[in-house]
Motif scaffolding. Structure first.
Motif, PDB file in Angstrom:
ATOM      1  N   SER A 153       0.832  -1.214   0.000  1.00  0.00           N
ATOM      2  CA  SER A 153       0.000   0.000   0.000  1.00  0.00           C
ATOM      3  C   SER A 153       0.861   1.256   0.000  1.00  0.00           C
ATOM      4  O   SER A 153       0.590   2.221  -0.728  1.00  0.00           O
ATOM      5  CB  SER A 153      -0.883   0.023   1.246  1.00  0.00           C
ATOM      6  OG  SER A 153      -1.850  -0.980   1.189  1.00  0.00           O
ATOM      7  N   ARG A 177     -17.735   2.746  -6.632  1.00  0.00           N
ATOM      8  CA  ARG A 177     -17.342   3.356  -5.354  1.00  0.00           C
ATOM      9  C   ARG A 177     -16.329   4.491  -5.523  1.00  0.00           C
ATOM     10  O   ARG A 177     -16.259   5.377  -4.678  1.00  0.00           O
ATOM     11  CB  ARG A 177     -16.817   2.277  -4.397  1.00  0.00           C
ATOM     12  CG  ARG A 177     -15.745   1.412  -5.006  1.00  0.00           C
ATOM     13  CD  ARG A 177     -15.233   0.352  -4.036  1.00  0.00           C
ATOM     14  NE  ARG A 177     -16.231  -0.621  -3.655  1.00  0.00           N
ATOM     15  CZ  ARG A 177     -16.080  -1.511  -2.680  1.00  0.00           C
ATOM     16  NH1 ARG A 177     -14.969  -1.529  -1.978  1.00  0.00           N
ATOM     17  NH2 ARG A 177     -17.012  -2.371  -2.404  1.00  0.00           N
ATOM     18  N   SER A 230     -13.072   2.072   2.999  1.00  0.00           N
ATOM     19  CA  SER A 230     -12.145   1.654   1.945  1.00  0.00           C
ATOM     20  C   SER A 230     -11.035   2.675   1.807  1.00  0.00           C
ATOM     21  O   SER A 230     -11.277   3.838   1.469  1.00  0.00           O
ATOM     22  CB  SER A 230     -12.873   1.521   0.611  1.00  0.00           C
ATOM     23  OG  SER A 230     -11.929   1.526  -0.444  1.00  0.00           O
ATOM     24  N   GLN A 247      -8.776   2.612  -0.432  1.00  0.00           N
ATOM     25  CA  GLN A 247      -8.559   2.945  -1.842  1.00  0.00           C
ATOM     26  C   GLN A 247      -9.490   4.069  -2.265  1.00  0.00           C
ATOM     27  O   GLN A 247      -9.067   5.010  -2.946  1.00  0.00           O
ATOM     28  CB  GLN A 247      -8.781   1.704  -2.708  1.00  0.00           C
ATOM     29  CG  GLN A 247      -7.701   0.651  -2.476  1.00  0.00           C
ATOM     30  CD  GLN A 247      -7.935  -0.631  -3.257  1.00  0.00           C
ATOM     31  OE1 GLN A 247      -8.958  -0.790  -3.920  1.00  0.00           O
ATOM     32  NE2 GLN A 247      -6.996  -1.552  -3.161  1.00  0.00           N
ATOM     33  N   ASP A 301      -6.947  -7.822   4.813  1.00  0.00           N
ATOM     34  CA  ASP A 301      -6.103  -8.625   3.911  1.00  0.00           C
ATOM     35  C   ASP A 301      -5.473  -9.817   4.631  1.00  0.00           C
ATOM     36  O   ASP A 301      -4.886 -10.690   3.991  1.00  0.00           O
ATOM     37  CB  ASP A 301      -4.992  -7.757   3.306  1.00  0.00           C
ATOM     38  CG  ASP A 301      -5.555  -6.710   2.349  1.00  0.00           C
ATOM     39  OD1 ASP A 301      -6.684  -6.891   1.867  1.00  0.00           O
ATOM     40  OD2 ASP A 301      -4.864  -5.708   2.099  1.00  0.00           O
ATOM     41  N   LYS A 330     -12.512  -8.869  -3.390  1.00  0.00           N
ATOM     42  CA  LYS A 330     -11.048  -8.731  -3.484  1.00  0.00           C
ATOM     43  C   LYS A 330     -10.569  -9.409  -4.775  1.00  0.00           C
ATOM     44  O   LYS A 330     -11.368  -9.639  -5.676  1.00  0.00           O
ATOM     45  CB  LYS A 330     -10.386  -9.332  -2.240  1.00  0.00           C
ATOM     46  CG  LYS A 330     -10.724  -8.582  -0.953  1.00  0.00           C
ATOM     47  CD  LYS A 330     -10.194  -7.166  -0.969  1.00  0.00           C
ATOM     48  CE  LYS A 330     -10.617  -6.386   0.279  1.00  0.00           C
ATOM     49  NZ  LYS A 330     -10.320  -4.953   0.139  1.00  0.00           N
TER      50      LYS A 330
HETATM   51  C1  S3P Z   1      -5.649  -1.157   0.074  1.00  0.00           C
HETATM   52  C2  S3P Z   1      -6.860  -1.079   0.697  1.00  0.00           C
HETATM   53  C3  S3P Z   1      -7.712  -2.260   0.934  1.00  0.00           C
HETATM   54  C4  S3P Z   1      -6.921  -3.545   0.844  1.00  0.00           C
HETATM   55  C5  S3P Z   1      -6.051  -3.582  -0.383  1.00  0.00           C
HETATM   56  C6  S3P Z   1      -5.066  -2.433  -0.355  1.00  0.00           C
HETATM   57  C7  S3P Z   1      -4.894   0.082  -0.167  1.00  0.00           C
HETATM   58  O1  S3P Z   1      -8.738  -2.284  -0.032  1.00  0.00           O
HETATM   59  O2  S3P Z   1      -7.788  -4.651   0.859  1.00  0.00           O
HETATM   60  O3  S3P Z   1      -5.347  -4.791  -0.453  1.00  0.00           O
HETATM   61  O4  S3P Z   1      -3.701   0.029  -0.487  1.00  0.00           O
HETATM   62  O5  S3P Z   1      -5.487   1.150  -0.017  1.00  0.00           O
HETATM   63  P1  S3P Z   1     -10.086  -1.410   0.074  1.00  0.00           P
HETATM   64  O6  S3P Z   1      -9.773   0.001  -0.101  1.00  0.00           O
HETATM   65  O7  S3P Z   1     -10.938  -1.943  -1.049  1.00  0.00           O
HETATM   66  O8  S3P Z   1     -10.650  -1.711   1.416  1.00  0.00           O
END
Ligand code: S3P
Length: 433
Positions: A22, A128, A169, A171, A319, A346
């Motif tokens: 991340s 989203r 989320s 992301q 995760d 996922k």
């Molecule tokens: C991540 C956020 C998570 C995680 C993904 C990496 C990120 O997803 O499951 O592996 O780097 O921001 P979501 O934003 O869909 O929760």
């Protein structure tokens, strides 16, 4: 590629899991729009992060390898207005983080971009990010009524929004925060539960005006580009999770895991394993260049018991649920995982495939709509199983294989390259010693 895994009598050693996935994505993207040159050390050179590097290069950012050092890159930032229209379709591969964070960046650029991904990513929800970015003034089109990639993004001058995320989320939150850097006026965000805050920490590190607002986040554009600053990426706790679980459930184990990011918005696995009764020590705490807490983690053979995992803890260990499910197979009693419906969207439907594949080992687990119920302590038998090209499934099945009686064969074992290219070598090291 097929991998053969056998039970090992003794697990010992020191592991240095690779840089956090991340944070590696975020370091590339934010350095790419900063003013100046930054060095990113302990960068994760995995398939997913290489996709983000390629996307940034296609937009005109110099992302330069350092000869002889795969885990360091130098980025010459394009500044606030320096990106250009890419000459071809961008490809995020298997990486949801690349696609969703890039969507936030591209929504604010004065040009057209097309972005796609592999079959898995093209089936994952994109509304989203499309919805809030559209509210900010962007024009984004996607397949199936603007819900799926490939996406066409026509960036424009954006305005800040006041937005409550329907799901926790990181992301989505990060896509909006990146877009807000370029917007007129402030942005206010609220989440139903706290998701990982790596973007917020890096933005602060690089001079953005970000504050806490009644449990939410306020970002006020400064009118100035971010400041390029060197970043040292902490070790990935999601990759460390496999060693933590193996160390806790194996009857003769002691593993030291070095330099791991222990950001509380991300380290729910430590809380969950401790709640199960695992012996985990955290020492040598420090703060990284890049504003992240880092520590060394030691884990030893433990008698563990089943627990209930749900609520606000879930986004902080989402995760790590594949690894935790394997731990639960060796716990005394029942483990219930709920509020984890996000697992279904996922890289694979992780509820369906975890249950399906762990059952092949003889584990007792049931699928529920938003999680699973696992009856532990039955013992596993080696089997022939499949990762379905999902990196976290491949690594969880490897831990199950190390604990099972007899031989385990794992199909599509190369999926580990998405987040942990040296996983199989590290496994040999801890299992051989
Ligand atoms: C991540 C956020 C998570 C995680 C993904 C990496 C990120 O997803 O499951 O592996 O780097 O921001 P979501 O934003 O869909 O929760």
């Amino acid at each position: 590629m097929q991998k053969r895994v056998l039970a090992r009598p003794r697990i010992r050693g020191i592991v240095n899991p690779p840089g956090d996935k991340s944070i590696s994505h975020r370091a590339l993207i934010l350095s790419g729009i900063a003013a100046g040159k930054a060095r990113i050390s302990n960068f994760l050179p995995s398939d997913d992060c290489v996709r983000t590097a390629e996307c940034m290069r296609a937009l005109g950012v110099a992302v330069m390898p350092v000869p002889g050092d795969l885990t360091t890159v130098e980025v010459v930032g394009a500044g606030a207005n320096g990106l250009h229209e890419p000459g071809n379709v961008l490809d995020a591969g298997n990486s949801g983080t690349s696609l969703r964070l890039m969507a936030g960046l591209l929504a604010a650029q004065p040009f057209l971009t097309l972005i796609t991904g592999d079959a898995s990513l093209r089936s994952r929800p994109m509304a989203r990010v499309i919805e809030p970015l559209t509210l900010m003034g962007a024009s984004i089109w996607g397949r199936k009524g603007n819900t799926l990639a490939p996406l066409a993004i026509k960036g424009s001058r954006l305005h800040g929004i006041d937005y409550s995320l329907p799901v926790a989320s990181a992301q989505v939150k990060s896509a909006i925060l990146i877009a807000s850097l370029f917007a007129d006026g402030q942005t206010l965000l609220r989440e139903p539960a706290q998701s990982r805050d790596h973007t917020e920490r890096l933005l602060k590190w690089m001079g953005a005006r970000l504050s806490e607002d009644n449990g939410g986040i306020r970002l006020e554009p400064t009118g100035k580009p971010l400041l390029a600053r060197d970043i040292v990426v902490p070790g990935d706790i999601s990759s460390a999770a496999y060693w933590m679980v193996l160390g806790a459930i194996h009857p003769d184990a002691s593993i030291e895991i070095k330099g791991i990011g222990v950001n509380p918005t991300r380290s729910g696995i430590l809380e969950a394993l401790r709640k199960m009764g695992a012996t985990i020590r955290i020492g040598n705490r420090r703060t990284s260049e890049g504003n992240e807490p880092v520590a060394d983690i030691t884990v030893e053979s433990s008698e563990i018991t089943g627990v209930e995992i749900g609520g606000e803890l879930v986004p902080r260990l989402i995760d790590e649920i594949p690894a935790l499910a394997v731990a639960a197979c060796f716990a005394r009693g029942t483990t219930v995982i709920r509020d984890a419906g996000e697992l279904r969207v996922k890289e694979t439907d992780r509820i369906k495939y975890l249950v399906q594949e762990l059952r092949k080992f003889g584990a007792h687990l049931e699928e529920t709509a938003d999680g699973m119920v696992i009856e532990g302590a039955a013992g596993l038998s080696g089997t022939h199983c499949h990762s379905y090209e999902d990196h976290r499934l491949a690594m969880a099945l490897a831990v199950a294989g190390l604990m099972a009686e007899g031989e385990t064969l794992i199909e599509s074992a190369e999926a580990v390259n998405v987040s942990y290219p040296a996983f199989w070598q590290d496994l040999e090291r801890v299992a051989a010693s």
